[in-house]
Structure formats: structure tokens, C-alpha cells
Design a protein around this motif. Structure first.
Motif, short mmCIF file in Angstrom:
data_model
loop_
_atom_site.label_atom_id
_atom_site.label_comp_id
_atom_site.label_asym_id
_atom_site.label_seq_id
_atom_site.Cartn_x
_atom_site.Cartn_y
_atom_site.Cartn_z
N MET A 143 7.13 -0.90 11.91
CA MET A 143 6.29 -0.40 10.85
C MET A 143 7.18 0.32 9.86
O MET A 143 7.99 1.14 10.23
CB MET A 143 5.24 0.55 11.42
CG MET A 143 4.49 1.25 10.33
SD MET A 143 3.00 2.13 10.82
CE MET A 143 3.50 3.13 12.15
N GLU A 144 6.98 0.04 8.61
CA GLU A 144 7.75 0.65 7.55
C GLU A 144 6.96 1.81 6.97
O GLU A 144 6.01 1.62 6.22
CB GLU A 144 8.05 -0.39 6.46
CG GLU A 144 8.89 0.12 5.32
CD GLU A 144 10.30 0.49 5.74
OE1 GLU A 144 10.86 1.43 5.16
OE2 GLU A 144 10.84 -0.15 6.66
N ALA A 145 7.32 3.03 7.32
CA ALA A 145 6.56 4.20 6.90
C ALA A 145 6.86 4.63 5.49
O ALA A 145 6.10 5.36 4.90
CB ALA A 145 6.85 5.36 7.86
N SER A 146 7.94 4.17 4.89
CA SER A 146 8.30 4.64 3.57
C SER A 146 8.05 3.59 2.49
O SER A 146 8.62 3.65 1.42
CB SER A 146 9.77 5.07 3.56
OG SER A 146 10.58 3.96 3.89
N SER A 147 7.21 2.64 2.76
CA SER A 147 6.91 1.59 1.80
C SER A 147 6.24 2.16 0.56
O SER A 147 5.48 3.12 0.62
CB SER A 147 5.98 0.56 2.46
OG SER A 147 5.57 -0.39 1.52
N GLY A 148 6.51 1.55 -0.58
CA GLY A 148 5.95 2.03 -1.83
C GLY A 148 4.44 1.95 -1.89
O GLY A 148 3.79 2.74 -2.55
N SER A 149 3.85 0.99 -1.21
CA SER A 149 2.40 0.84 -1.23
C SER A 149 1.78 1.29 0.09
O SER A 149 0.81 0.72 0.56
CB SER A 149 2.04 -0.61 -1.52
OG SER A 149 2.54 -1.46 -0.52
N SER A 150 2.34 2.33 0.69
CA SER A 150 1.87 2.74 2.01
C SER A 150 0.41 3.18 1.99
O SER A 150 -0.28 3.04 2.99
CB SER A 150 2.76 3.84 2.58
OG SER A 150 2.69 5.00 1.78
N GLY A 151 -0.08 3.69 0.85
CA GLY A 151 -1.49 4.06 0.77
C GLY A 151 -2.39 2.86 0.94
O GLY A 151 -3.37 2.89 1.68
N ASP A 152 -2.06 1.78 0.25
CA ASP A 152 -2.84 0.54 0.37
C ASP A 152 -2.71 -0.03 1.77
O ASP A 152 -3.70 -0.47 2.36
CB ASP A 152 -2.37 -0.51 -0.64
CG ASP A 152 -2.66 -0.11 -2.08
OD1 ASP A 152 -3.56 0.73 -2.30
OD2 ASP A 152 -1.99 -0.63 -2.98
N GLU A 153 -1.50 -0.01 2.31
CA GLU A 153 -1.29 -0.53 3.66
C GLU A 153 -2.03 0.31 4.68
O GLU A 153 -2.60 -0.22 5.63
CB GLU A 153 0.20 -0.56 3.98
CG GLU A 153 0.97 -1.57 3.17
CD GLU A 153 2.46 -1.50 3.39
OE1 GLU A 153 2.90 -0.74 4.27
OE2 GLU A 153 3.19 -2.20 2.68
N SER A 154 -2.03 1.62 4.50
CA SER A 154 -2.75 2.51 5.42
C SER A 154 -4.24 2.20 5.41
O SER A 154 -4.89 2.20 6.46
CB SER A 154 -2.52 3.98 5.06
OG SER A 154 -1.18 4.33 5.30
N ALA A 155 -4.78 1.91 4.25
CA ALA A 155 -6.21 1.58 4.15
C ALA A 155 -6.53 0.29 4.90
O ALA A 155 -7.55 0.19 5.59
CB ALA A 155 -6.62 1.47 2.69
N VAL A 156 -5.65 -0.70 4.79
CA VAL A 156 -5.85 -1.98 5.48
C VAL A 156 -5.77 -1.77 6.99
O VAL A 156 -6.61 -2.26 7.75
CB VAL A 156 -4.82 -3.03 5.01
CG1 VAL A 156 -4.88 -4.28 5.87
CG2 VAL A 156 -5.04 -3.36 3.55
N ILE A 157 -4.76 -1.02 7.43
CA ILE A 157 -4.60 -0.74 8.86
C ILE A 157 -5.82 0.02 9.38
O ILE A 157 -6.37 -0.32 10.44
CB ILE A 157 -3.31 0.06 9.12
CG1 ILE A 157 -2.09 -0.81 8.80
CG2 ILE A 157 -3.26 0.58 10.55
CD1 ILE A 157 -0.79 -0.03 8.71
#
Length: 53
Positions: free
Chosen positions: A1-15
Motif C-alpha cells: 500500500m502506498e500511503a504517500s500517494s498524491g490522490s490518497s484521499g480518493d483512494e481512501s474513499a474507494v478502500i
């Protein structure tokens, strides 16, 4: 899991949607992972034990 991704907010919502948990829970998991890796999850237990339900 890449915690420092630029779109982590969007990815967090999907997860969160996929796991049926809050976005805040996913954000906490990501922060724990970035600070402690897999060991951050090894002993951390929350909630009511199954036997007590």
C-alpha cells in the motif's frame, strides 16, 4: 500500500467503500502503516471481543 500517494484521499474513499468502513478508519490505517509498517497492526486491538457479544 502506498500511503504517500498524491490522490490518497480518493483512494481512501474507494478502500473505505469497498471494506464498508469509514474514510477516517482508512486514514488512520494509512497513518499507522506509514509510521510503523506491519508492526503497527500486530498488537492493536479495538472493539468488543466476540465472546462478549
Amino acid at each position: 500500500m502506498e500511503a504517500s500517494s498524491g490522490s490518497s484521499g480518493d483512494e481512501s474513499a474507494v478502500i473505505a467503500r469497498d471494506l464498508r468502513v469509514s474514510v477516517r478508519s482508512v486514514q488512520r490505517w494509512r497513518k499507522a502503516w506509514s509510521q510503523g509498517g506491519p508492526r503497527a497492526f500486530s498488537l492493536q486491538r479495538t472493539g468488543v471481543p466476540a465472546a462478549a457479544q
